[in-house]
Design a protein around this motif. Structure first.
Motif, PDB file in Angstrom:
ATOM      1  N   ARG A 162       0.556  -1.108  -0.007  1.00  0.00           N
ATOM      2  CA  ARG A 162       0.004   0.325  -0.207  1.00  0.00           C
ATOM      3  C   ARG A 162       1.222   0.787  -0.379  1.00  0.00           C
ATOM      4  NH1 ARG A 162      -1.618  -3.703   3.223  1.00  0.00           N
ATOM      5  NH2 ARG A 162      -0.840  -2.967   4.945  1.00  0.00           N
ATOM      6  N   TRP A 163       0.565   1.676  -1.260  1.00  0.00           N
ATOM      7  CA  TRP A 163       1.770   3.004  -1.445  1.00  0.00           C
ATOM      8  C   TRP A 163       1.258   4.405  -0.944  1.00  0.00           C
ATOM      9  CZ3 TRP A 163       7.554   2.966  -3.043  1.00  0.00           C
ATOM     10  CH2 TRP A 163       7.083   1.161  -2.644  1.00  0.00           C
ATOM     11  N   ALA A 164       1.443   5.788  -1.019  1.00  0.00           N
ATOM     12  CA  ALA A 164       0.978   6.783  -1.193  1.00  0.00           C
ATOM     13  C   ALA A 164       1.976   7.664  -1.541  1.00  0.00           C
ATOM     14  CB  ALA A 164       0.567   7.560   0.086  1.00  0.00           C
ATOM     15  N   ASP A 165       2.007   8.042  -3.159  1.00  0.00           N
ATOM     16  CA  ASP A 165       2.963   8.963  -3.930  1.00  0.00           C
ATOM     17  C   ASP A 165       2.167  10.397  -3.450  1.00  0.00           C
ATOM     18  OD1 ASP A 165       4.409  10.034  -5.538  1.00  0.00           O
ATOM     19  OD2 ASP A 165       3.497   9.591  -7.481  1.00  0.00           O
ATOM     20  N   HIS A 182      -2.373   5.451  -3.628  1.00  0.00           N
ATOM     21  CA  HIS A 182      -2.854   6.753  -3.746  1.00  0.00           C
ATOM     22  C   HIS A 182      -1.865   7.716  -3.868  1.00  0.00           C
ATOM     23  CE1 HIS A 182      -6.151   4.963  -1.243  1.00  0.00           C
ATOM     24  NE2 HIS A 182      -4.920   4.357  -0.632  1.00  0.00           N
ATOM     25  N   VAL A 233      -1.942  11.412  -5.557  1.00  0.00           N
ATOM     26  CA  VAL A 233      -2.689  12.825  -4.415  1.00  0.00           C
ATOM     27  C   VAL A 233      -1.772  14.026  -5.408  1.00  0.00           C
ATOM     28  CG1 VAL A 233      -3.016  14.333  -2.622  1.00  0.00           C
ATOM     29  CG2 VAL A 233      -2.483  11.315  -2.554  1.00  0.00           C
ATOM     30  N   HIS A 282      -6.556  11.080  -5.978  1.00  0.00           N
ATOM     31  CA  HIS A 282      -7.044  12.240  -4.992  1.00  0.00           C
ATOM     32  C   HIS A 282      -6.996  13.333  -5.400  1.00  0.00           C
ATOM     33  CE1 HIS A 282      -7.801   8.624  -2.198  1.00  0.00           C
ATOM     34  NE2 HIS A 282      -6.666   8.560  -2.102  1.00  0.00           N
ATOM     35  N   ASN A 342      -3.902  14.909   2.552  1.00  0.00           N
ATOM     36  CA  ASN A 342      -3.597  13.690   1.999  1.00  0.00           C
ATOM     37  C   ASN A 342      -4.054  12.754   3.033  1.00  0.00           C
ATOM     38  OD1 ASN A 342      -1.098  13.131   3.486  1.00  0.00           O
ATOM     39  ND2 ASN A 342      -0.718  14.503   2.511  1.00  0.00           N
ATOM     40  N   ILE A 400      -6.840   9.663   2.703  1.00  0.00           N
ATOM     41  CA  ILE A 400      -6.299   7.996   2.297  1.00  0.00           C
ATOM     42  C   ILE A 400      -6.605   7.710   3.466  1.00  0.00           C
ATOM     43  CG2 ILE A 400      -4.318   6.560   2.100  1.00  0.00           C
ATOM     44  CD1 ILE A 400      -2.799   9.229   0.751  1.00  0.00           C
ATOM     45  N   VAL A 414      -1.138   2.633   5.020  1.00  0.00           N
ATOM     46  CA  VAL A 414       0.090   2.848   4.026  1.00  0.00           C
ATOM     47  C   VAL A 414       1.556   2.586   4.608  1.00  0.00           C
ATOM     48  CG1 VAL A 414       1.462   4.785   2.913  1.00  0.00           C
ATOM     49  CG2 VAL A 414      -1.547   4.759   2.960  1.00  0.00           C
ATOM     50  N   VAL A 449       5.133   6.212   1.600  1.00  0.00           N
ATOM     51  CA  VAL A 449       5.029   7.586   1.004  1.00  0.00           C
ATOM     52  C   VAL A 449       5.570   7.737   0.140  1.00  0.00           C
ATOM     53  CG1 VAL A 449       5.643   8.358   3.500  1.00  0.00           C
ATOM     54  CG2 VAL A 449       3.517   9.155   1.619  1.00  0.00           C
ATOM     55  N   LEU A 472       1.613  10.289   7.598  1.00  0.00           N
ATOM     56  CA  LEU A 472       0.855   8.991   7.236  1.00  0.00           C
ATOM     57  C   LEU A 472       2.113   7.930   7.660  1.00  0.00           C
ATOM     58  CD1 LEU A 472       0.772   9.392   3.157  1.00  0.00           C
ATOM     59  CD2 LEU A 472      -0.823   8.412   5.100  1.00  0.00           C
TER      60      LEU A 472
END
Length: 257
Positions: A115-118, A143, A145, A169, A176, A180, A184, A187, A205
């Motif tokens: 699970r990644w958030a960019d 995710h 953003v 998003h 964020n 989200i 996560v 990130v 995060l």
């Protein structure tokens, strides 16, 4: 400061020497002629980009399925680039080494992450590339953003045509956390903001257990020095396999009082 390499045939980590460039990356690949935005789909680019892809796939090998997704992504990016400035026109001949391989190397630094958030995904680096790489992983999600509506529209189309597990998003980067949902693991951000600001965006995060991997240029030492004025951090530096850039790895950050 802790430093380590990532094993294999990657170059060992080291501190940038005094007098090195101020954040620019010298990427491997074919010499880059000047290409205008309008020429993004010019057939003259095809052979140059094909050779650059070969070099990139040696730097960051992927499965055939992932490669096919990335092919669709690059084709879409070149189509949209003719009307929307998604990447610097000068980097078009080196799309694969400068952007794709540069993004893919993050997977090796967080191999267990699903699970990644960019943050500030822009043209999709590294977010869409990570989503393409994660497409065959059960439970994976990325995710993305992005605050600019036109770029967010491109990102949604890229996720659709690559059939990758991404959620876009349309939001200010600082919003964020509220958008989200769920845990996560990692990130990321690339060419978004100075390091001390990135840490501020990512810290909520990270407080929930995410690792941070930030792609930075040759001026990383100056950015780390500035960030240390605001944050208690124990960074690990990884030299980029695609040029003179660096990846800053952080497991935690605590704001200085």
């Amino acid at each position: 400061m802790k430093q380590r390499g990532s094993g294999g045939d990657r170059p060992p980590s080291r501190r940038p020497g005094a007098g090195e460039g101020a954040g620019q990356r010298n990427e491997p690949g074919v010499a880059s002629p000047k290409i205008s935005k309008a020429a993004a789909n010019d057939k003259v680019l095809d052979s140059i980009i094909a050779a650059d892809k070969t070099a990139a796939m040696k730097l960051a090998p992927v499965s055939r399925e992932t490669e096919e997704r990335l092919d669709r992504y690059i084709a879409l990016l070149r189509e949209w680039q003719a009307k929307t400035n998604l990447v610097a026109p000068s980097t078009l001949p080196n799309l694969w080494t400068r952007h794709i391989a540069d993004s893919l190397q993050l997977v090796d630094l967080a191999p267990a992450a699903k699970r990644w958030a960019d943050l500030g995904s822009g043209g999709g680096f590294p977010g869409v590339v990570l989503a393409c790489a994660m497409a065959g992983t059960p439970g994976a999600s990325v995710h993305l953003v992005e605050r600019i509506a036109k770029k967010a529209a491109f990102l949604r189309e890229a996720i659709r045509v690559t059939t990758s597990p991404g959620v876009v998003h349309l939001a200010e980067i600082g919003d964020n956390v509220d958008r989200i949902t769920g845990p996560v693991d990692c990130v990321t951000a690339r060419a978004l903001a100075p390091l001390h600001q990135l840490i501020g965006f990512a810290e909520p995060l990270m407080r929930q257990g995410a690792k941070a991997l930030f792609l930075k240029g040759q001026d990383v030492e100056a950015e780390l020095t500035e960030a240390a004025k605001y944050w208690n951090i124990r960074p690990q530096l990884h030299q980029s396999r695609t040029g003179d850039g660096w990846i800053v790895e952080l497991d935690a950050a605590e704001r200085r009082s």
